[in-house]
Scaffold this motif. Structure first.
Motif, short mmCIF file in Angstrom:
data_model
loop_
_atom_site.label_atom_id
_atom_site.label_comp_id
_atom_site.label_asym_id
_atom_site.label_seq_id
_atom_site.Cartn_x
_atom_site.Cartn_y
_atom_site.Cartn_z
N ILE A 1 4.28 9.92 14.61
CA ILE A 1 3.70 8.61 14.32
C ILE A 1 3.85 7.77 15.58
O ILE A 1 4.97 7.45 15.99
CB ILE A 1 4.42 7.94 13.13
CG1 ILE A 1 4.20 8.75 11.85
CG2 ILE A 1 3.97 6.51 12.95
CD1 ILE A 1 5.06 8.30 10.68
N LEU A 2 2.75 7.45 16.20
CA LEU A 2 2.77 6.77 17.49
C LEU A 2 2.13 5.39 17.37
O LEU A 2 1.06 5.25 16.76
CB LEU A 2 2.01 7.62 18.52
CG LEU A 2 2.01 7.15 19.97
CD1 LEU A 2 3.43 7.09 20.52
CD2 LEU A 2 1.16 8.07 20.83
N ALA B 1 1.15 5.99 7.51
CA ALA B 1 1.84 5.66 6.28
C ALA B 1 1.83 6.83 5.31
O ALA B 1 2.80 7.08 4.59
CB ALA B 1 1.21 4.43 5.64
N ALA B 2 0.71 7.58 5.28
CA ALA B 2 0.65 8.77 4.44
C ALA B 2 1.69 9.80 4.88
O ALA B 2 2.30 10.48 4.05
CB ALA B 2 -0.75 9.37 4.47
N LEU C 1 -3.59 4.73 -0.18
CA LEU C 1 -3.83 5.38 1.11
C LEU C 1 -4.61 6.66 0.91
O LEU C 1 -4.29 7.46 0.01
CB LEU C 1 -2.50 5.69 1.80
CG LEU C 1 -1.65 4.49 2.20
CD1 LEU C 1 -0.23 4.93 2.48
CD2 LEU C 1 -2.26 3.80 3.41
N PRO C 2 -5.63 6.91 1.71
CA PRO C 2 -6.37 8.17 1.59
C PRO C 2 -5.57 9.33 2.16
O PRO C 2 -4.56 9.14 2.85
CB PRO C 2 -7.63 7.91 2.42
CG PRO C 2 -7.19 6.93 3.46
CD PRO C 2 -6.17 6.05 2.78
N GLU C 3 -6.03 10.53 1.87
CA GLU C 3 -5.42 11.71 2.48
C GLU C 3 -5.70 11.69 3.99
O GLU C 3 -6.72 11.17 4.43
CB GLU C 3 -5.99 12.98 1.87
CG GLU C 3 -5.68 13.13 0.40
CD GLU C 3 -6.40 14.31 -0.22
OE1 GLU C 3 -6.98 15.11 0.55
OE2 GLU C 3 -6.41 14.42 -1.46
N ARG D 1 0.84 -1.21 0.00
CA ARG D 1 0.00 0.00 0.00
C ARG D 1 0.86 1.25 0.00
O ARG D 1 0.57 2.23 -0.70
CB ARG D 1 -0.91 0.03 1.22
CG ARG D 1 -1.98 -1.02 1.27
CD ARG D 1 -3.02 -0.67 2.34
NE ARG D 1 -3.88 0.42 1.91
CZ ARG D 1 -4.79 1.00 2.70
NH1 ARG D 1 -4.91 0.61 3.96
NH2 ARG D 1 -5.55 1.97 2.23
N VAL D 2 1.92 1.22 0.79
CA VAL D 2 2.79 2.39 0.89
C VAL D 2 3.45 2.68 -0.45
O VAL D 2 3.43 3.82 -0.94
CB VAL D 2 3.85 2.18 1.99
CG1 VAL D 2 4.87 3.31 2.00
CG2 VAL D 2 3.18 2.07 3.36
N LEU D 3 4.03 1.67 -1.07
CA LEU D 3 4.71 1.88 -2.34
C LEU D 3 3.74 2.27 -3.44
O LEU D 3 4.05 3.11 -4.30
CB LEU D 3 5.48 0.62 -2.73
CG LEU D 3 6.63 0.21 -1.79
CD1 LEU D 3 7.29 -1.06 -2.29
CD2 LEU D 3 7.65 1.33 -1.66
#
Length: 542
Positions: free
Chosen positions: A206-207, A242-243, A353-355, A147-149
Motif C-alpha cells: 500500500i503506497l 482499503a480493500a 469498497l469494490p473488489e 467505508r472500510v468498516l
C-alpha cells in the motif's frame, strides 16, 4: 482527491447539488489528482474559472495552497488519520500536518467555515495551537473509515480477487517523503519476497499516492520488480488500498496513517519505522508504533508476528476515530447547515469498497523448491529463484519462465488454459499430454520430470524412469471451507518422491494400482492419489 470522492454519498440523490472539481495550482502531484477525477467521471473546472465563480460550498482535502481565493464557505475534511506527521519545510516546524495555524489562519484570518475532524482529541490539539482555528472545528468522524468498516463483510471477496486462498496476506504500508518505508528501507520488500515461502505468505504493498506520483508508474514498477516478480500485489491508490487492509492478516508499516485504519479493523501491526523527525510525539500513530513489535529485518517476521499482544492496537485506534457508524450522517448535517437547506430524508449509506481491479500478476513462473520426505508425506516450500536458501530443485513453467530457468529446471510443467484458447476457425495444432511430456524430456536433458496441470485438482506427470502418471489432489475441507493449493506445488512434491524411488521402487506405479501420499503446502496437508494415466488422460490436448 480520493478523500473528496469518499464523502460524495452525503449528497447522493439530491438534485439541488451540482458537483465540480478544481485543482489548486502549485501541487507537485496535480497530474495524478486530475487523473483520479477523470477516472471517477467527474467534471473539472479550471482554476481561473473556479476563482471567478461564487460557490455555496467549497470542500477541501488539504488546507495548503491559495484556497482563500475561492469564494464560498470553505470546509476542510478529515485527511489521513491521527495527525501524526509533520512535513519538513512546510509551515510551522514540528506542527502536525493538517493542524498547522500557518495554513488554517493565514494572516490572522480564518480560512475555514468548518474544520471537520475525526476525534475530540484533535479539537483539543488544535485549540492548543490556535483557539481561533479550533472555534471552527467540529467532530464528525472519518468518512473513509466508514467505508472500510461497512465493507468488512466483503473480506472473502477481496481475498478471492487477490488470489490469496489460505495464505497469510501481509500488507506493507508506506507513506511518502524521505522517512517513508519505501525510501528508508527499500530493500525490505524484496528481502521479504525472497525469504517468505510463496505458498504460505502473500505480500501486498500500500503506497501513498504522492509517492506513486513522484516516481511514476514505470519507474515504480521497475524499482519494485524483484518483489512484484515474486508475487507481491501493488494496490491502487483509490479504494484498493482499503480493500487490501480488510483482506490482510497483518500490516507492516512506517509512520503513515494507513496503519491506523488497520488498527481500527483489529489487524496486527508491525513497525518498520526506524525513527526520524516526522513522527509527532504523543499522536495516535506514535502510540500505535510504541505498542507494536519492531521488524529489524525480513528474517524477524515470524518473531514479530508472534510478539503481537491481543488488543494492543485498540487504544490507538480509539484515540484517532470517533463517531464510528455515524460519520457520514454527522458530516451531512454540518454541510447542509452551512448550505442552509434541509438534507434529503433518505438515509446516507457508505458505498462498499469494490473488489481490487488491478489484476494480480499471477503465480511466478519459476521457483526454487525446498522439499522434505517423511514416509509418505512430502513437504514443499517454494521460493523465488535466486534465493540464498538451499533448494532441492528448480521448477519452471514452460512458456512463461525465462529460457535459462527452463533449461536448468528439474521439473518443467505447463498449465492448460481455462476456457477456450483457440479460434473457432483456421489452422491449429496442439500437443497431447503424452506428446508434450515426452517432447519436453527429450528437449531438456536436465529435466527429470515433466507435468501438465489439467485443473485445480488434476495433473498428469512423467518422470524419466517411469510411465505417465495421473495425479489427483483432494481439496482440504476444514471448518466449512474448501481449500485448494496450487497443483504445480503438488507436482514438485511428486517429482521429489519419484526422484527418491519411493513409488513402486522405480519411479512409477505398478499397472492397475494406485498410490497415496500427503503433500504439505503452506503448512496444510493435501491428500494426493497417484495411478497410471488412462488413455483418455494421455490423449488430452494441452
Amino acid at each position: 482527491m480520493h478523500r473528496l470522492l469518499d464523502v460524495l454519498p452525503v449528497f447522493a440523490g439530491d438534485e439541488r447539488i451540482d458537483r465540480a472539481f478544481t485543482l489548486v495550482p502549485g501541487s507537485d502531484f496535480g497530474v495524478d489528482a486530475l487523473a483520479a477525477v477523470e477516472r471517477a467521471g467527474a467534471r473539472t473546472t479550471p482554476w481561473a474559472e473556479a476563482r471567478r465563480r461564487a460557490h455555496d460550498l467549497v470542500l477541501m482535502a488539504s488546507p495548503k495552497g491559495e484556497l482563500a481565493l475561492l469564494r464560498g464557505r470553505r470546509v476542510l475534511l478529515p485527511h489521513g488519520a491521527g495527525f501524526g506527521k509533520s512535513v519538513e519545510g512546510e509551515g510551522t516546524p514540528g506542527t502536525p500536518s493538517g493542524l498547522d495555524p500557518a495554513f488554517l489562519v493565514p494572516d490572522g484570518d480564518a480560512l475555514l467555515s468548518l474544520h471537520a475532524l475525526a476525534h475530540p482529541s484533535q479539537v483539543a490539539r488544535l485549540a492548543a495551537l490556535s483557539p481561533h482555528a479550533a472555534a471552527r472545528a467540529a467532530v464528525v468522524g472519518d468518512p473513509t473509515l466508514e467505508r472500510v468498516l461497512a465493507s468488512r463483510g466483503r473480506r472473502n471477496d477481496y481475498r478471492a480477487a487477490l488470489g490469496t486462498g489460505a495464505r497469510h496476506l501481509i500488507a506493507l504500508a508506506s507513506t511518502w517523503g524521505p522517512e517513508s518505508l519505501l525510501r528508508r528501507r527499500p530493500a525490505l520488500l524484496a528481502d521479504l519476497a525472497a525469504r517468505l515461502p510463496y505458498d504460505t505468505y502473500q505480500l501486498a504493498l500500500i503506497l501513498h499516492p504522492n509517492e506513486r506520483s513522484r516516481l511514476g508508474e514505470l519507474n515504480l514498477a521497475e524499482r519494485l520488480a524483484p518483489a512484484l516478480d515474486a508475487g507481491m500485489f501493488l494496490a491502487g491508490p483509490f479504494e484498493e488500498w482499503a480493500a487490501v487492509l480488510i483482506a490482510c492478516d497483518a500490516v507492516i508499516t512506517d509512520h503513515g496513517s494507513a496503519a491506523l485504519y488497520a488498527a481500527a479493523l483489529g489487524r496486527p501491526v508491525i513497525s518498520a519505522y526506524d525513527g526520524g523527525g516526522e513522527l509527532v510525539p504523543g499522536s495516535p500513530m506514535a502510540d500505535l508504533l510504541d505498542r507494536s513489535p519492531f521488524l529489524a529485518d525480513a528474517g524477524g517476521l515470524d518473531a514479530a508476528l508472534g510478539a503481537q499482544r491481543p488488543g494492543a492496537v485498540r487504544a490507538p485506534a480509539d484515540g484517532a476515530f470517533a463517531e464510528r457508524g455515524r460519520a457520514l450522517e454527522r458530516l451531512r448535517a454540518e454541510l447542509y447547515r452551512l448550505l442552509d437547506v434541509p438534507p434529503p430524508r433518505r438515509q446516507v449509506v457508505p458505498r462498499l469498497l469494490p473488489e481490487p481491479a488491478t489484476p494480480p500478476r499471477g503465480v511466478p513462473a519459476s521457483f526454487a523448491v525446498r522439499a522434505r520426505v517423511d514416509g509418505r508425506t512430502v513437504t514443499v516450500e517454494r521460493l523465488p529463484v535466486g534465493t540464498d536458501a538451499p533448494a532441492h530443485h528448480l521448477a519452471a513453467e514452460a512458456g512463461r519462465a525465462p529460457e535459462r530457468h527452463a533449461m536448468s529446471a528439474a521439473l518443467l510443467y505447463r498449465r492448460v488454459p481455462r476456457g477456450p484458447d483457440r479460434p473457432a476457425a483456421g489452422h491449429g495444432a496442439a500437443w497431447t499430454v503424452a506428446g508434450w511430456t515426452e517432447e519436453t524430456l527429450a528437449d531438456h536433458p536436465g529435466c527429470r520430470t515433466a507435468g501438465v496441470v489439467l485443473s485445480p485438482d488434476h495433473c498428469v506427470t512423467r518422470g524419466r524412469r517411469g510411465p505417465l502418471l495421473s495425479v489427483r489432489i483432494e481439496p482440504l475441507r476444514s471448518g466449512g471451507r474448501v481449500v485448494r493449493t496450487d497443483p504445480a506445488a503438488v507436482l514438485s512434491a511428486v517429482h521429489t518422491w519419484l526422484g527418491q524411488g519411493e513409488v513402486g521402487g522405480g519411479g512409477g506405479v505398478p499397472p492397475g494400482s494406485a498410490y497415496e501420499m500427503t503433500c504439505v503446502v503452506g503448512g496444510l496437508p493435501f491428500a494426493v492419489r497417484l495411478r497410471p494415466a488412462s488413455a483418455a488422460e494421455a490423449a488430452r490436448e494441452c
